[in-house]
Design a protein around this motif. Structure first.
Motif, PDB file in Angstrom:
ATOM      1  N   GLY A  15     -21.171   6.256-121.807  1.00 40.85           N
ATOM      2  CA  GLY A  15     -19.820   5.742-121.617  1.00 40.85           C
ATOM      3  C   GLY A  15     -19.798   4.496-120.746  1.00 40.85           C
ATOM      4  N   LEU A  16     -20.535   4.525-119.634  1.00 41.08           N
ATOM      5  CA  LEU A  16     -20.624   3.350-118.756  1.00 41.08           C
ATOM      6  C   LEU A  16     -21.255   2.172-119.494  1.00 41.08           C
ATOM      7  N   PHE A  17     -22.308   2.470-120.202  1.00 37.36           N
ATOM      8  CA  PHE A  17     -23.028   1.423-120.922  1.00 37.36           C
ATOM      9  C   PHE A  17     -22.127   0.798-121.991  1.00 37.36           C
ATOM     10  N   SER A  18     -21.335   1.616-122.662  1.00 38.19           N
ATOM     11  CA  SER A  18     -20.427   1.106-123.694  1.00 38.19           C
ATOM     12  C   SER A  18     -19.250   0.359-123.089  1.00 38.19           C
ATOM     13  N   ALA A  19     -18.796   0.769-121.903  1.00 38.04           N
ATOM     14  CA  ALA A  19     -17.646   0.130-121.247  1.00 38.04           C
ATOM     15  C   ALA A  19     -17.914  -1.337-120.953  1.00 38.04           C
TER      16      ALA A  19
END
Length: 96
Positions: A15-19
């Motif tokens: 999720g962080l990486f995609s954000a």
């Protein structure tokens, strides 16, 4: 239980990486040109570190190599940004 915790860490990391792409897209739309804001690198580093931890837990050498390389690059970019800000700050103070 440990497996569930690592699964949560894996999803949080992804999720962080995609954000980071969302942050970059929004910044670019506001500027009407391609921009990479500093938060892109923070999300990259945070997501990369968590994904690296997850890949170490999963004992996946391909994933470990990929994430460790990324973490080095994200860290280096943040260092270069910090260094440039310090240089500009020093330069503007010495002109005053």
């Amino acid at each position: 239980m440990a497996e569930k915790i690592w699964l949560i860490i894996g999803f949080l990391a992804q999720g962080l990486f995609s954000a980071r792409f969302l942050v970059q897209w929004i910044a670019s739309e506001k500027a009407k040109k391609s921009v990479i804001p500093i938060y892109f690198w923070y999300f990259s580093l945070g997501g990369g570190l968590l994904l690296l931890a997850y890949s170490i837990y999963r004992k996946d050498p391909v994933f470990i190599l990929g994430q460790s390389t990324g973490v080095l690059i994200y860290s280096r970019n943040l260092y270069l940004i910090y260094k440039e800000k310090k240089r500009l700050q020093f330069s503007s103070e010495s002109k005053s």
